[in-house]
Design a protein around this motif. Structure first.
Motif, mmCIF file in Angstrom:
data_model
loop_
_atom_site.group_PDB
_atom_site.id
_atom_site.type_symbol
_atom_site.label_atom_id
_atom_site.label_comp_id
_atom_site.label_asym_id
_atom_site.label_seq_id
_atom_site.Cartn_x
_atom_site.Cartn_y
_atom_site.Cartn_z
ATOM 1 N N LYS A 390 -104.200 -140.990 0.185
ATOM 2 C CA LYS A 390 -104.037 -141.135 -1.258
ATOM 3 C C LYS A 390 -104.225 -139.801 -1.967
ATOM 4 C CE LYS A 390 -105.136 -146.029 -1.776
ATOM 5 N NZ LYS A 390 -105.943 -147.053 -2.489
ATOM 6 N N ASP A 391 -105.185 -139.015 -1.507
ATOM 7 C CA ASP A 391 -105.369 -137.690 -2.101
ATOM 8 C C ASP A 391 -104.137 -136.822 -1.862
ATOM 9 O OD1 ASP A 391 -107.888 -138.421 -2.921
ATOM 10 O OD2 ASP A 391 -108.888 -137.600 -1.154
ATOM 11 N N SER A 392 -103.555 -136.929 -0.677
ATOM 12 C CA SER A 392 -102.351 -136.145 -0.373
ATOM 13 C C SER A 392 -101.204 -136.515 -1.297
ATOM 14 C CB SER A 392 -101.947 -136.357 1.085
ATOM 15 O OG SER A 392 -102.964 -135.924 1.975
ATOM 16 N N LEU A 425 -96.948 -127.060 8.431
ATOM 17 C CA LEU A 425 -97.878 -127.548 9.452
ATOM 18 C C LEU A 425 -98.231 -129.020 9.207
ATOM 19 C CD1 LEU A 425 -100.342 -124.526 9.816
ATOM 20 C CD2 LEU A 425 -98.632 -125.304 11.468
ATOM 21 N N PHE A 426 -98.440 -129.371 7.944
ATOM 22 C CA PHE A 426 -98.760 -130.759 7.610
ATOM 23 C C PHE A 426 -97.630 -131.694 8.038
ATOM 24 C CE2 PHE A 426 -98.651 -134.387 4.745
ATOM 25 C CZ PHE A 426 -99.960 -134.848 4.798
ATOM 26 N N ILE A 427 -96.391 -131.315 7.762
ATOM 27 C CA ILE A 427 -95.237 -132.160 8.100
ATOM 28 C C ILE A 427 -95.109 -132.324 9.609
ATOM 29 C CG2 ILE A 427 -92.720 -132.261 8.041
ATOM 30 C CD1 ILE A 427 -92.858 -130.885 5.290
ATOM 31 N N LEU A 453 -95.398 -138.471 4.441
ATOM 32 C CA LEU A 453 -94.615 -137.459 5.146
ATOM 33 C C LEU A 453 -93.370 -137.064 4.353
ATOM 34 C CD1 LEU A 453 -94.321 -135.817 7.750
ATOM 35 C CD2 LEU A 453 -93.206 -137.783 8.789
ATOM 36 N N GLY A 454 -92.680 -138.063 3.800
ATOM 37 C CA GLY A 454 -91.508 -137.763 2.981
ATOM 38 C C GLY A 454 -91.863 -137.015 1.718
ATOM 39 N N VAL A 490 -88.575 -137.895 -4.690
ATOM 40 C CA VAL A 490 -87.294 -138.153 -4.023
ATOM 41 C C VAL A 490 -87.466 -138.161 -2.507
ATOM 42 C CG1 VAL A 490 -84.965 -137.255 -3.645
ATOM 43 C CG2 VAL A 490 -85.949 -137.212 -5.936
ATOM 44 N N GLY A 491 -88.213 -137.194 -1.981
ATOM 45 C CA GLY A 491 -88.427 -137.143 -0.539
ATOM 46 C C GLY A 491 -89.175 -138.341 -0.001
ATOM 47 N N ALA A 492 -90.198 -138.800 -0.739
ATOM 48 C CA ALA A 492 -90.962 -139.969 -0.297
ATOM 49 C C ALA A 492 -90.077 -141.196 -0.220
ATOM 50 C CB ALA A 492 -92.137 -140.205 -1.248
#
Length: 818
Positions: A390-392, A425-427, A453-454, A490-492
């Motif tokens: 949720k923080d991300s 790196l996170f992705i 991730l998206g 949009v990515g999510a």
């Protein structure tokens, strides 16, 4: 006569009406309204329908001596339920209960995750101690979650959406919607998500909502009518799927649409209002909980944004959004393929690396690797290792560009060494770790991790666009800057839509953020991502269905090799049937050697014109009745009327670990809890086939042999006189659509009314997956039946070899959870 009493409490008079005998007594004069005598609606209903207290069934009234409470209960049952409708009340109770459960679970998960961070920050400054605390806490949470699932209910492991998609198709998975599974799912999900692994809540919570729906229908007396009706029960399960999604994201519209897309092949429009009403009730109570406990002043969205409405994006940015959709589709298909390969490799080669020695070994290894990689003092320092999901999301949806933001929290997390390396790196690690974590034998959803991730992928593209065009794409008197947060939205939507093959993720992001300023880019990206992903891979839920071999049919595309094939190429031609010539001995042999749930009934051995279909349970009852010593049916008595024989439910039950084909419908062939694969007769037959006291074995055997030589009186056996039939030249594509639309498990193949074969879900699935060899079929002459034409094998008995079984072959039975 009724007795009336007055009680005075201050200035208020309370009238207590004690209805002792007569419901037609007049109202006291001092309590009548002016004008014509008024009669209360309850009194009118009692008078018109003669609903006196003594007319109720014994089990319908609470155990109380108070007539007042009995009257209230009768008013509730015969006025409220009939006027408002039990469907509305059921949906209301379901929505409220799921909102409360979701809020409590979110609170528990939040506290568990914060405890993890507290152990890291507040116990010791020694790096080794902090590392041990960082990895031990999640290990304990995962071990506890696995233990709960193993001890209480193994059906709690996994997502839940693939199984619910199967259940809504008509299958009843054994022990999948029980209170044991509910307890195990709730506790296991809290601890699995509290561990900090990339695991989602949405799929498991859909399962929890469906369990609650099932338990309400089973245990609440006013709702038992819903549970007893199979069609209405399935409709309520569909509404439960909607409230499960809406209580996770506080998104009632997106929740309903998403639940329809991921669980329903064909959706009944009449059930639309149930889903929306339940979802709105659940979302309202879920968000009001924050207001009631004082955390919020009013109802707000979960992740509010403040994107510019005046100029949300430049038209030229639509090209970037389209390319984002394309890459999101490719990434989503890659994720589904990777997840499936991980499961297959672990199952096929896990014994070589000792992963099958202990059920805790593989989850502990995955947890250890994930926690070590995300340890904040090491590699986790460069990719937000301390952040919860949720923080991300809150960071990803930030309005300002991270390169110029004034938020110290964002700078502290993502500025080492720079935002692009941290996001990359996170992705990468989130992509890999999610694929492994959702395959663990714990309650684990997949939607929210891929949503995060998206969002990270979109944020990376947005920050890059902001760096390439620091003053906006079009420069003029006023500069319109790039909004990286819009790219994250949009990515999510695009990536989660690509993995799940849904369009409703676009609606979910609008309800999550509270803004629709990016509606055009979101829709374009989601459509492009879906087009790319559907061309390459099935959805993650269909992939799990294939992995677990759940009884659900894959889709047939126009490019499929069976698109132009007909059912005569794949149907079973060796048929077991009963006819007017069948004796009880034939029935006994048929029941002992097969485990099919229904059998076709034809005119005769030489004239196989189909007359109907008889369920196995009725044949067992008929056989048991004729073998009951010195007990003969009365002339007007049917085998279905025997009260002392065992009763079976109509619905088909399968095990989640060893899924069996054959949905719950009136055409279901096989019931896995009726008997085993060995063909043993059920308790109905065994309890009747015993030697009574005082009768010698030889006398009983002689009597039994005489009874078995009699012909069966099929007029006393309940029969489906109109079983589903299709002709041999029907295309497989059409048969596939009919099976999905009508929830069939099998259909009889006829030619001019004569039975020539049987088609089941097994044959269709094997044909779609390419596991069946197609053979040329020689059409027989009209009315001919012989063994040379290959359409109907003829044997001396009234039984032929086999109808296609609804059980999967052993090689397709899988274990474990995904």
């Amino acid at each position: 006569m009724p007795q009336y009493k007055k009680q005075t409490d201050g200035q208020e008079e309370v009238l207590i009406m004690d209805m002792i005998d007569d419901a037609d007594a007049p109202i006291p004069p001092d309590h009548q309204s002016p004008g014509p005598q008024s009669v209360s609606p309850l009194r009118t209903r009692l008078n018109s329908e003669r609903m006196d207290i003594q007319d109720f069934e014994d089990g319908d009234l609470p155990e109380t001596e108070s007539r007042f409470f009995k009257l209230c209960y009768s008013w509730w049952k015969y006025y409220v339920l009939d006027t408002i409708g039990d469907d509305w009340l059921f949906c209301l109770f379901l929505g409220i209960s799921m909102a409360l459960i979701s809020f409590v679970m979110d609170t528990c998960i939040y506290q568990l995750q914060k405890t993890h961070v507290f152990f890291y920050d507040g116990i010791s400054e020694n790096m080794l101690v902090r590392y041990l605390l960082w990895i031990v806490y999640p290990l304990l949470c995962i071990i506890f979650s696995i233990s709960v699932c193993q001890i209480i209910s193994q059906n709690a492991a996994g997502s839940g959406i693939p199984e619910m998609k199967t259940i809504l198709r008509g299958i009843v998975i054994h022990n999948y919607l029980t209170w044991q599974t509910l307890v195990s799912k709730v506790i296991g999900l809290c601890f699995s998500m509290g561990s900090g692994l990339p695991i989602g809540k949405e799929g498991p919570f859909v399962h929890i909502a469906c369990i609650m729906s099932n338990l309400l229908g089973q245990n609440v007396k006013g709702f038992k009518r819903i549970f007893s009706n199979e069609t209405r029960n399935v409709e309520m399960l569909a509404a439960a799927c909607a409230v499960g999604v809406s209580c996770t994201f506080a998104a009632p519209i997106g929740g309903v649409l998403f639940s329809i897309e991921v669980t329903a092949t064909y959706f009944a429009v009449r059930n639309y209002w149930r889903g929306f009403f339940t979802a709105v009730c659940g979302s309202f109570v879920f968000r009001m909980m924050d207001v009631w406990i004082g955390e919020k002043v009013t109802i707000t969205t979960l992740y509010p944004t403040n994107f510019s409405v005046e100029f949300p994006f430049d038209p030229l940015e639509l090209v970037a959004f389209s390319l984002m959709g394309l890459f999101a589709g490719l990434g989503g298909a890659t994720f589904v393929y990777m997840h499936r390969k991980i499961v297959f490799i672990i199952r096929a080669h896990g014994h070589r690396i000792f992963l099958h020695k202990n059920r805790y070994l593989y989850p502990c290894i995955v947890t250890l690797v994930v926690m070590t990689t995300t340890f904040p003092d090491w590699l986790g320092h460069f990719m937000g290792g301390k952040l919860t999901q949720k923080d991300s999301i809150q960071h990803m949806f930030s309005d300002q560009s991270w390169s110029i933001t004034t938020d110290d929290k964002i700078k502290q997390v993502w500025a080492h060494p720079n935002i692009f390396v941290s996001l990359l790196l996170f992705i990468i690690f989130q992509f890999i770790f999610t694929g492994f974590c959702v395959s663990l034998p714990v309650p684990a959803g997949v939607f929210f991790p891929i949503f995060v991730l998206g969002a990270a992928f979109g944020r990376l593209v947005g920050e890059a666009m902001g760096t390439w065009f620091p003053d906006g794409i079009h420069q003029g008197p006023q500069n319109w800057y790039i909004q990286p947060g819009g790219y994250a939205v949009v990515g999510a939507a695009a990536f989660s839509g690509a993995v799940t093959h849904t369009i409703s993720t676009s609606v979910i992001v609008f309800e999550l953020t509270g803004q629709i300023s990016h509606i055009i880019p979101v829709m374009i990206a989601v459509l492009v991502a879906n087009a790319a992903a559907q061309w390459l891979q099935p959805s993650i839920y269909d992939s799990i269905i294939q992995i677990k071999r759940l009884p659900y049919l894959p889709e047939i595309t126009k490019h499929s090799h069976i698109y132009n094939k007909h059912v005569k190429h794949i149907m079973r031609r060796d048929i077991i049937f009963c006819s007017r010539e069948s004796t009880y001995k034939d029935i006994e042999d048929m029941l002992k050697t097969t485990d099919y749930r229904s059998f076709p009934y034809v005119l005769g051995h030489t004239n196989p014109t189909i007359q109907g279909s008889i369920r196995r349970v009725y044949l067992e009852k008929a056989l048991a009745a004729v073998l009951q010593y010195n007990k003969v049916l009365s002339p007007n008595q049917s085998y279905a009327d025997l009260k002392d024989l065992e009763k079976y439910g109509d619905r088909h039950v399968v095990d989640n670990k060893a899924a069996v084909f054959g949905p719950s419908s009136r055409h279901a062939l096989y019931n896995s809890n009726t008997l085993t694969r060995s063909g043993k007769l059920s308790t109905t037959y065994r309890t009747a086939n015993y030697i009574p006291e005082g009768v010698s074995t030889s006398d009983y055997d002689t009597w039994k042999e005489t009874q078995l030589t009699k012909r069966v009186d099929f007029s006393k056996i309940p029969m489906d006189s109109a079983p589903f039939q299709i002709v041999a030249n029907t295309s497989i594509y059409k048969a596939h659509n009919l099976f999905g639309l009508l929830s069939l498990s099998h259909a009889y193949i006829t030619r001019f009314g004569k039975l020539v074969g049987v088609l089941t879900l097994n044959e269709i699935q094997e044909a779609i997956e390419g596991r069946m060899q197609f053979e040329s079929v020689v059409e027989p002459a009209i009315g001919s039946i012989n063994t040379e034409d290959g359409m109907l094998a003829d044997h001396n008995l009234h039984i032929n070899s086999v109808i296609a079984t609804n059980e999967l072959d052993p090689e397709y039975i899988t274990s474990g959870n995904t």
